[in-house]
Design a protein around this motif. Structure first.
Motif, PDB file in Angstrom:
ATOM      1  N   ARG A 252      50.192  60.468  39.407  1.00  0.00           N
ATOM      2  CA  ARG A 252      49.451  60.123  40.615  1.00  0.00           C
ATOM      3  C   ARG A 252      50.395  60.138  41.813  1.00  0.00           C
ATOM      4  NH1 ARG A 252      51.145  55.140  41.827  1.00  0.00           N
ATOM      5  NH2 ARG A 252      51.758  53.738  40.156  1.00  0.00           N
ATOM      6  N   PRO A 253      49.862  60.365  42.993  1.00  0.00           N
ATOM      7  CA  PRO A 253      50.700  60.283  44.184  1.00  0.00           C
ATOM      8  C   PRO A 253      51.283  58.873  44.328  1.00  0.00           C
ATOM      9  CG  PRO A 253      48.604  61.341  44.697  1.00  0.00           C
ATOM     10  CD  PRO A 253      48.494  60.774  43.300  1.00  0.00           C
ATOM     11  N   GLY A 254      52.534  58.786  44.699  1.00  0.00           N
ATOM     12  CA  GLY A 254      53.170  57.490  44.925  1.00  0.00           C
ATOM     13  C   GLY A 254      53.828  56.875  43.707  1.00  0.00           C
ATOM     14  N   LEU A 255      53.754  57.544  42.558  1.00  0.00           N
ATOM     15  CA  LEU A 255      54.318  56.977  41.332  1.00  0.00           C
ATOM     16  C   LEU A 255      55.822  56.727  41.461  1.00  0.00           C
ATOM     17  CD1 LEU A 255      54.003  56.086  38.391  1.00  0.00           C
ATOM     18  CD2 LEU A 255      54.296  58.484  37.718  1.00  0.00           C
ATOM     19  N   ILE A 256      56.549  57.700  41.952  1.00  0.00           N
ATOM     20  CA  ILE A 256      58.007  57.538  42.092  1.00  0.00           C
ATOM     21  C   ILE A 256      58.326  56.454  43.126  1.00  0.00           C
ATOM     22  CG2 ILE A 256      60.166  58.704  42.723  1.00  0.00           C
ATOM     23  CD1 ILE A 256      58.985  59.382  39.931  1.00  0.00           C
ATOM     24  N   LEU A 257      57.549  56.369  44.177  1.00  0.00           N
ATOM     25  CA  LEU A 257      57.733  55.289  45.148  1.00  0.00           C
ATOM     26  C   LEU A 257      57.546  53.934  44.475  1.00  0.00           C
ATOM     27  CD1 LEU A 257      58.145  54.109  47.976  1.00  0.00           C
ATOM     28  CD2 LEU A 257      55.693  54.510  48.385  1.00  0.00           C
ATOM     29  N   ASP A 258      56.514  53.806  43.664  1.00  0.00           N
ATOM     30  CA  ASP A 258      56.261  52.530  42.981  1.00  0.00           C
ATOM     31  C   ASP A 258      57.394  52.179  42.008  1.00  0.00           C
ATOM     32  OD1 ASP A 258      53.915  52.298  44.377  1.00  0.00           O
ATOM     33  OD2 ASP A 258      52.625  52.900  42.701  1.00  0.00           O
ATOM     34  N   ILE A 259      57.818  53.147  41.216  1.00  0.00           N
ATOM     35  CA  ILE A 259      58.917  52.911  40.266  1.00  0.00           C
ATOM     36  C   ILE A 259      60.175  52.500  41.008  1.00  0.00           C
ATOM     37  CG2 ILE A 259      60.496  54.026  38.631  1.00  0.00           C
ATOM     38  CD1 ILE A 259      58.039  55.763  37.763  1.00  0.00           C
ATOM     39  N   SER A 260      60.540  53.266  42.041  1.00  0.00           N
ATOM     40  CA  SER A 260      61.784  52.960  42.774  1.00  0.00           C
ATOM     41  C   SER A 260      61.668  51.643  43.538  1.00  0.00           C
ATOM     42  CB  SER A 260      62.170  54.113  43.700  1.00  0.00           C
ATOM     43  OG  SER A 260      61.163  54.375  44.641  1.00  0.00           O
ATOM     44  N   SER A 261      60.486  51.303  44.002  1.00  0.00           N
ATOM     45  CA  SER A 261      60.303  50.021  44.705  1.00  0.00           C
ATOM     46  C   SER A 261      60.505  48.838  43.761  1.00  0.00           C
ATOM     47  CB  SER A 261      58.905  49.946  45.331  1.00  0.00           C
ATOM     48  OG  SER A 261      58.772  50.902  46.356  1.00  0.00           O
ATOM     49  N   VAL A 262      59.939  48.921  42.555  1.00  0.00           N
ATOM     50  CA  VAL A 262      60.120  47.844  41.567  1.00  0.00           C
ATOM     51  C   VAL A 262      61.602  47.679  41.247  1.00  0.00           C
ATOM     52  CG1 VAL A 262      59.735  47.192  39.151  1.00  0.00           C
ATOM     53  CG2 VAL A 262      57.826  48.009  40.545  1.00  0.00           C
ATOM     54  N   LEU A 263      62.284  48.788  40.992  1.00  0.00           N
ATOM     55  CA  LEU A 263      63.699  48.704  40.624  1.00  0.00           C
ATOM     56  C   LEU A 263      64.549  48.210  41.790  1.00  0.00           C
ATOM     57  CD1 LEU A 263      63.987  51.893  38.383  1.00  0.00           C
ATOM     58  CD2 LEU A 263      63.630  49.512  37.688  1.00  0.00           C
ATOM     59  N   THR A 264      64.253  48.662  42.997  1.00  0.00           N
ATOM     60  CA  THR A 264      64.995  48.197  44.176  1.00  0.00           C
ATOM     61  C   THR A 264      64.809  46.691  44.383  1.00  0.00           C
ATOM     62  OG1 THR A 264      64.823  50.345  45.259  1.00  0.00           O
ATOM     63  CG2 THR A 264      65.237  48.455  46.685  1.00  0.00           C
ATOM     64  N   LYS A 265      63.571  46.228  44.212  1.00  0.00           N
ATOM     65  CA  LYS A 265      63.267  44.793  44.370  1.00  0.00           C
ATOM     66  C   LYS A 265      64.132  43.942  43.431  1.00  0.00           C
ATOM     67  CE  LYS A 265      59.480  41.525  43.722  1.00  0.00           C
ATOM     68  NZ  LYS A 265      58.097  41.390  43.249  1.00  0.00           N
ATOM     69  N   HIS A 266      64.469  44.486  42.260  1.00  0.00           N
ATOM     70  CA  HIS A 266      65.288  43.764  41.285  1.00  0.00           C
ATOM     71  C   HIS A 266      66.766  44.171  41.347  1.00  0.00           C
ATOM     72  CE1 HIS A 266      61.256  42.976  39.754  1.00  0.00           C
ATOM     73  NE2 HIS A 266      61.794  41.880  39.251  1.00  0.00           N
ATOM     74  N   ASN A 267      67.149  44.848  42.433  1.00  0.00           N
ATOM     75  CA  ASN A 267      68.536  45.253  42.668  1.00  0.00           C
ATOM     76  C   ASN A 267      69.091  46.132  41.538  1.00  0.00           C
ATOM     77  OD1 ASN A 267      70.756  45.322  44.381  1.00  0.00           O
ATOM     78  ND2 ASN A 267      71.792  43.671  43.266  1.00  0.00           N
ATOM     79  N   ILE A 268      68.258  47.048  41.063  1.00  0.00           N
ATOM     80  CA  ILE A 268      68.658  47.972  39.997  1.00  0.00           C
ATOM     81  C   ILE A 268      68.894  49.338  40.613  1.00  0.00           C
ATOM     82  CG2 ILE A 268      67.909  49.110  37.868  1.00  0.00           C
ATOM     83  CD1 ILE A 268      66.118  46.512  37.466  1.00  0.00           C
ATOM     84  N   ASN A 269      70.057  49.896  40.378  1.00  0.00           N
ATOM     85  CA  ASN A 269      70.406  51.206  40.923  1.00  0.00           C
ATOM     86  C   ASN A 269      69.925  52.314  39.991  1.00  0.00           C
ATOM     87  OD1 ASN A 269      71.725  52.991  42.794  1.00  0.00           O
ATOM     88  ND2 ASN A 269      73.236  53.335  41.188  1.00  0.00           N
ATOM     89  N   ILE A 270      69.309  53.330  40.573  1.00  0.00           N
ATOM     90  CA  ILE A 270      68.904  54.521  39.831  1.00  0.00           C
ATOM     91  C   ILE A 270      70.013  55.556  40.015  1.00  0.00           C
ATOM     92  CG2 ILE A 270      67.200  56.360  39.589  1.00  0.00           C
ATOM     93  CD1 ILE A 270      65.170  54.415  40.937  1.00  0.00           C
ATOM     94  N   ALA A 271      70.748  55.823  38.936  1.00  0.00           N
ATOM     95  CA  ALA A 271      71.840  56.804  39.004  1.00  0.00           C
ATOM     96  C   ALA A 271      71.301  58.229  38.956  1.00  0.00           C
ATOM     97  CB  ALA A 271      72.817  56.574  37.855  1.00  0.00           C
TER      98      ALA A 271
ATOM     99  N   SER B 290      52.471  62.380  33.109  1.00  0.00           N
ATOM    100  CA  SER B 290      53.833  62.637  33.588  1.00  0.00           C
ATOM    101  C   SER B 290      54.835  61.931  32.689  1.00  0.00           C
ATOM    102  CB  SER B 290      54.013  62.172  35.036  1.00  0.00           C
ATOM    103  OG  SER B 290      53.913  60.771  35.145  1.00  0.00           O
ATOM    104  N   ARG B 291      56.040  62.465  32.690  1.00  0.00           N
ATOM    105  CA  ARG B 291      57.148  61.866  31.942  1.00  0.00           C
ATOM    106  C   ARG B 291      58.364  61.900  32.859  1.00  0.00           C
ATOM    107  NH1 ARG B 291      58.383  64.551  26.542  1.00  0.00           N
ATOM    108  NH2 ARG B 291      56.985  62.987  25.703  1.00  0.00           N
ATOM    109  N   TRP B 292      58.985  60.724  33.019  1.00  0.00           N
ATOM    110  CA  TRP B 292      60.179  60.591  33.861  1.00  0.00           C
ATOM    111  C   TRP B 292      61.289  59.952  33.051  1.00  0.00           C
ATOM    112  CZ3 TRP B 292      60.118  62.970  38.403  1.00  0.00           C
ATOM    113  CH2 TRP B 292      58.870  63.371  38.874  1.00  0.00           C
ATOM    114  N   ILE B 293      62.493  60.444  33.232  1.00  0.00           N
ATOM    115  CA  ILE B 293      63.690  59.888  32.602  1.00  0.00           C
ATOM    116  C   ILE B 293      64.535  59.283  33.714  1.00  0.00           C
ATOM    117  CG2 ILE B 293      65.748  60.369  31.216  1.00  0.00           C
ATOM    118  CD1 ILE B 293      63.063  60.908  29.730  1.00  0.00           C
ATOM    119  N   ALA B 294      64.869  58.008  33.570  1.00  0.00           N
ATOM    120  CA  ALA B 294      65.645  57.309  34.596  1.00  0.00           C
ATOM    121  C   ALA B 294      66.900  56.703  33.976  1.00  0.00           C
ATOM    122  CB  ALA B 294      64.806  56.217  35.248  1.00  0.00           C
TER     123      ALA B 294
END
Length: 136
Positions: free
Chosen positions: A82-101, A113-117
């Motif tokens: 869906r549109p905005g999925l990556i925004l939602d994932i990155s927002s949750v992780l940012t809120k918890h101070n988790i860095n996406i390498a 969809s399938r995403w590897i983080a």
């Protein structure tokens, strides 16, 4: 299961014709099921990232074939596209101070969809994503 831990291997290759094909042949011969992949090229070298299920160990296959690789645990996110999925994932992780390498993935024509983080704290990231309710 929409969230799981998988193994990601970064395989370092010479950037020349046929190198990726050679790795693919070895992995096929060993019946390795690649669930996601990404390749980046930097001048004369390439990094081939591949994700496999958590129960599959392929370090010995790569080493025996003469390749240098690094194994990392990663999060596999399988969900409706869906549109905005990556925004939602990155927002949750940012809120918890988790860095996406690193993150890579794709959507299918049937709306999945399938995403590897790769993140700096996999347990904290899994908990944050599960608690977000995004995948219920």
């Amino acid at each position: 299961m929409p969230l799981s831990i998988v193994k990601q291997y970064s395989v370092f290759l010479v950037n020349e014709p046929g190198t990726l094909k050679n790795v693919a042949e070895i992995l096929m011969r060993e019946k390795v099921n690649i669930i996601a992949l990404s390749q980046g090229v930097h001048y004369d070298a390439a990094t081939f990232r591949l994700a496999v299920t958590h129960d599959q160990e392929i370090s010995h296959i790569l080493t025996r074939a003469g390749f240098t690789s690094v194994k990392t645990e990663a999060i596999c996110i399988e969900t409706k596209d869906r549109p905005g999925l990556i925004l939602d994932i990155s927002s949750v992780l940012t809120k918890h101070n988790i860095n996406i390498a690193a993150i890579y993935g794709s959507a299918t024509s049937d709306g999945q969809s399938r995403w590897i983080a790769i993140v700096n704290n996999i347990t904290k990231a899994l908990n944050a994503l599960e608690e977000s309710g995004m995948f219920n």
